[in-house]
Design an enzyme around this catalytic site. Structure first.
Site, PDB file in Angstrom:
ATOM      1  N   GLU A 287       0.837  -1.048   0.056  1.00 45.14           N
ATOM      2  CA  GLU A 287      -0.055   0.379  -0.551  1.00 45.14           C
ATOM      3  C   GLU A 287       1.229   1.489  -0.137  1.00 45.14           C
ATOM      4  O   GLU A 287       1.680   1.377   0.425  1.00 45.14           O
ATOM      5  CB  GLU A 287      -0.658  -0.147   1.217  1.00 45.14           C
ATOM      6  N   CYS A 321      -1.965   8.898   3.252  1.00 47.51           N
ATOM      7  CA  CYS A 321      -2.064   8.595   1.711  1.00 47.51           C
ATOM      8  C   CYS A 321      -3.423   8.911   1.480  1.00 47.51           C
ATOM      9  O   CYS A 321      -3.615   9.701  -0.034  1.00 47.51           O
ATOM     10  CB  CYS A 321      -1.515   7.052   1.972  1.00 47.51           C
TER      11      CYS A 321
HETATM   12  P1  NAD Z   1       8.767   5.371   3.383  1.00 45.33           P
HETATM   13  O1  NAD Z   1       8.511   4.186   2.380  1.00 45.33           O
HETATM   14  O2  NAD Z   1       9.673   5.248   4.011  1.00 45.33           O
HETATM   15  O3  NAD Z   1       8.963   3.900   5.270  1.00 45.33           O
HETATM   16  C1  NAD Z   1       7.818   3.157   5.302  1.00 45.33           C
HETATM   17  C2  NAD Z   1       8.377   2.347   6.043  1.00 45.33           C
HETATM   18  O4  NAD Z   1       9.522   1.502   4.542  1.00 45.33           O
HETATM   19  C3  NAD Z   1       8.722   1.805   7.027  1.00 45.33           C
HETATM   20  O5  NAD Z   1       9.146   0.733   7.968  1.00 45.33           O
HETATM   21  C4  NAD Z   1      10.887   2.453   6.566  1.00 45.33           C
HETATM   22  O6  NAD Z   1      11.713   1.890   8.008  1.00 45.33           O
HETATM   23  C5  NAD Z   1      10.888   0.866   5.730  1.00 45.33           C
HETATM   24  N1  NAD Z   1      11.495   0.880   4.435  1.00 45.33           N
HETATM   25  C6  NAD Z   1      12.529   2.437   4.066  1.00 45.33           C
HETATM   26  N2  NAD Z   1      13.745   1.435   3.180  1.00 45.33           N
HETATM   27  C7  NAD Z   1      13.123  -0.017   3.000  1.00 45.33           C
HETATM   28  C8  NAD Z   1      13.816  -1.212   2.479  1.00 45.33           C
HETATM   29  N3  NAD Z   1      14.295  -0.838   1.370  1.00 45.33           N
HETATM   30  N4  NAD Z   1      13.317  -2.006   2.703  1.00 45.33           N
HETATM   31  C9  NAD Z   1      12.408  -2.158   3.368  1.00 45.33           C
HETATM   32  N5  NAD Z   1      12.091  -1.279   3.776  1.00 45.33           N
HETATM   33  C10 NAD Z   1      11.998  -0.633   4.136  1.00 45.33           C
HETATM   34  O7  NAD Z   1       7.705   5.492   3.941  1.00 45.33           O
HETATM   35  P2  NAD Z   1       6.922   6.903   5.572  1.00 45.33           P
HETATM   36  O8  NAD Z   1       7.968   7.753   5.064  1.00 45.33           O
HETATM   37  O9  NAD Z   1       6.680   5.748   6.769  1.00 45.33           O
HETATM   38  O10 NAD Z   1       5.172   6.925   4.589  1.00 45.33           O
HETATM   39  C11 NAD Z   1       4.684   7.489   4.243  1.00 45.33           C
HETATM   40  C12 NAD Z   1       4.282   6.830   2.969  1.00 45.33           C
HETATM   41  O11 NAD Z   1       3.628   5.472   3.235  1.00 45.33           O
HETATM   42  C13 NAD Z   1       3.381   7.934   2.270  1.00 45.33           C
HETATM   43  O12 NAD Z   1       3.763   7.669   0.590  1.00 45.33           O
HETATM   44  C14 NAD Z   1       1.770   7.473   2.344  1.00 45.33           C
HETATM   45  O13 NAD Z   1       0.949   8.125   1.296  1.00 45.33           O
HETATM   46  C15 NAD Z   1       2.637   5.728   2.353  1.00 45.33           C
HETATM   47  N6  NAD Z   1       1.147   5.507   2.540  1.00 45.33           N
HETATM   48  C16 NAD Z   1       0.281   4.679   2.360  1.00 45.33           C
HETATM   49  C17 NAD Z   1      -0.907   4.009   3.120  1.00 45.33           C
HETATM   50  C18 NAD Z   1      -1.906   3.017   1.811  1.00 45.33           C
HETATM   51  O14 NAD Z   1      -2.846   2.277   2.706  1.00 45.33           O
HETATM   52  N7  NAD Z   1      -1.984   3.283   0.558  1.00 45.33           N
HETATM   53  C19 NAD Z   1      -0.919   4.215   4.229  1.00 45.33           C
HETATM   54  C20 NAD Z   1      -0.283   5.126   4.993  1.00 45.33           C
HETATM   55  C21 NAD Z   1       0.842   6.181   4.186  1.00 45.33           C
END
Ligand code: NAD
Length: 516
Positions: A287, A321
């Protein structure tokens, strides 16, 4: 199991002074427990790491909310080993027994509700009502997925040919890696984890590095609910440090991820590569981001439209999001709607979320603050800023005031996900153009139309490119079981959290046929 029918958890009534008092007491209590240490939990054992993550209060960055373990490949390896070993046992437990753990976790969350809200205020920077909606959502996930597992436990009906019995059932998959974002640190982490657990899988649970203390509290709640050791292995860490290891490992069966498009696509790519000893095609449930639009046509109730634009754009400082980051207004009502939006957005109270009357808190972190601030600069060059000030000094808290830009549809601020309190307003000649502009995005998460024109609504029902489309209301705050949530395009794999198709994503469907 005789359960009462599913029903969404009610939100707290903040006009009730008793709730206000309980919240103040919880803030005081949690405030006296800040800056403690939270190790990783692997197989029930507390594991210290060499490094630590210091999680700070985004409204007051000099205040540490807590310190957690900072996992490396070593602890990731331990967690995957433990989850693999525990799968043998957990996958054989009855669906009822698994569902009961979720129901108990829900009961604990209800009892500890104000405490959870207080953690959200300190670590997530959430105003009270936002924190409350989120904890209610976590409770809903637990209640809903428990019931969903009971619905699916004996499989679903299929047809059989004469003389044969065909059965279609679901079985657990294996080890799941749960990777969560910071913006709904209780709800999304609980939702993704509980879905994986109740379906008989074991997990490595990695919270966001910006909200790892809330992650620790959620892990403790599952422990307190009686989840056997090793089913949930709590692994706080930086995604950039342990993410690739977890995703690429041959023991990982599936990855359930919520976060940015960039990270989601990387996970998808790495998970697709076959490595030595790998015995399955890894499943990725992702997501991702959004650039969600609300279209207001010339027949709409303009007061109500403006109120819902403001609510959808600035709730939790636009860090949802599902947040409205584009308002696409019909030319004939453009000035009127824009004026109303500006007026209502001006009335929002910005401040430290520990206070009761705050509508807009800080953004989550310094990198996020810098990112939003740089988009404010971009927006000033691309269009006209009709509301908002230049962000101040991040040392005073990561505050960004509600901002509105009038821009063309192809402006960067109208195309790229900013994830802050920044709204781009775009003028459209007619409804056709408005819908085209709304759909002109690689994302497709949420969208809304305000209109009294039946023809327009029916067209948008078919043509609006988004997983969640809302008419004549706000576009955030999807309710579990009522508004299953997930997007198209670059917003993810269209997994619908809180919906009837969600649990099967965590299981293998099995067909067994016997001829008599
Ligand atoms: P992010 O992608 O920076 O981080 C999300 C998670 O991924 C964190 O736990 C982070 O540590 C991990 N991560 C980072 N690099 C990684 C890698 N190389 N491999 C595996 N894991 C890794 O996102 P964020 O800043 O935490 O969240 C905000 C984003 O999430 C926004 O883009 C938002 O739209 C999205 N979001 C989407 C939904 C949905 O339901 N579609 C819901 C909430 C947030």
């Amino acid at each position: 199991m005789g359960l009462i029918p599913y029903k969404n958890e009610e939100y707290l009534d903040w006009s009730d002074e008793k709730n206000v008092e309980k919240m103040r007491a919880a803030l005081k209590d949690v405030g006296s427990r800040l800056d403690r240490s939270y190790p990783a939990i692997i197989g029930g054992k507390r594991i210290e790491t060499d490094g630590e993550i210091v999680s700070v209060n985004p409204a007051n960055p000099s205040q540490a909310v807590g310190r957690t373990a900072r996992a490396t490949d070593r602890e990731a390896d331990m967690a995957l080993d433990m989850a693999t070993a525990t799968f043998e046992y957990w996958s054989r437990t009855s669906p009822e027994a698994r569902a009961r753990i979720l129901l108990r976790a829900s009961a604990i969350m209800k009892r500890r509700r104000f405490e959870l809200l207080a953690w959200e205020a300190y670590e997530g920077g959430k105003p009270w009502a936002e924190a409350d909606a989120q904890v209610a959502e976590a409770i809903d996930f637990l209640e809903y997925y428990a019931r969903e597992m009971l619905r699916l436990k004996d499989g679903v009906e299929i047809y059989s040919i004469p003389g044969e019995e065909s059965r279609y059932t679901y079985q657990p998959m294996g080890v799941g890696v749960i990777i969560a974002p910071w913006n709904f640190p209780t709800a999304i982490l609980t939702g993704m984890s509980s879905a994986a657990i109740v379906t008989g899988n074991t997990i490595v649970m990695k919270p966001s590095e910006f909200t790892p203390v809330i992650g620790a509290v959620v892990a403790e709640i599952f422990e307190e609910a009686g989840l056997p050791e090793g089913v949930l292995n709590f692994l706080p860490g930086y995604g950039s440090e342990v993410g690739d290891y977890l995703v690429q490992d041959a023991r990982t069966r599936f990855i359930s991820f919520t976060g940015s498009m960039k990270t989601g696509l990387r996970i998808n790519e790495l998970a697709a590569r076959q490595i030595e000893n790998q015995r399955w095609v890894k499943r990725v449930i992702a997501e991702m981001g959004g650039k969600d639009a609300m279209v207001i046509d010339d027949s709409a109730d303009l007061d109500s439209a403006a109120a819902d634009i403001v609510k959808s754009a600035y709730g939790y400082s636009g860090q949802k999001c599902s947040a409205a980051s584009r308002a696409i207004l019909h030319a004939d009502v453009y000035d009127e709607v824009l004026n109303k939006v500006v007026e209502k957005a001006k009335a929002l109270r910005i401040g430290v979320p520990e206070s009761a009357d705050v509508n807009v808190g800080p953004v989550i972190s310094e990198p996020q603050f810098e990112k939003v601030a740089s988009y404010v600069d971009v927006g000033k060059q691309e269009g006209e800023r009709v509301l908002g000030e230049d962000p101040g000094d991040p040392e005073d808290g990561y505050f960004v005031s509600p901002t509105i830009f009038e821009v063309e549809r192809d402006a960067r601020v109208a195309q790229e996900e900013i994830f802050g309190p920044v709204l781009s307003v775009i003028k459209a000649r007619d409804f056709d153009e408005a819908l085209r502009v709304a759909n002109d995005s690689p994302y497709g998460l949420t969208g809304g139309v305000y209109s009294k024109n039946r023809d327009h609504l029916e067209r948008a029902r078919q043509e609006f490119k988004a997983g969640n489309v809302y008419f004549n209301r706000g576009i955030t705050g999807a309710l579990v079981g009522v508004q299953p949530f997930g997007g198209f395009g670059m917003s993810g794999t269209d997994s619908k959290a809180g919906g009837p198709d969600y649990l099967p994503l965590h299981m293998l469907a099995r067909t067994v046929v016997e001829r008599f």
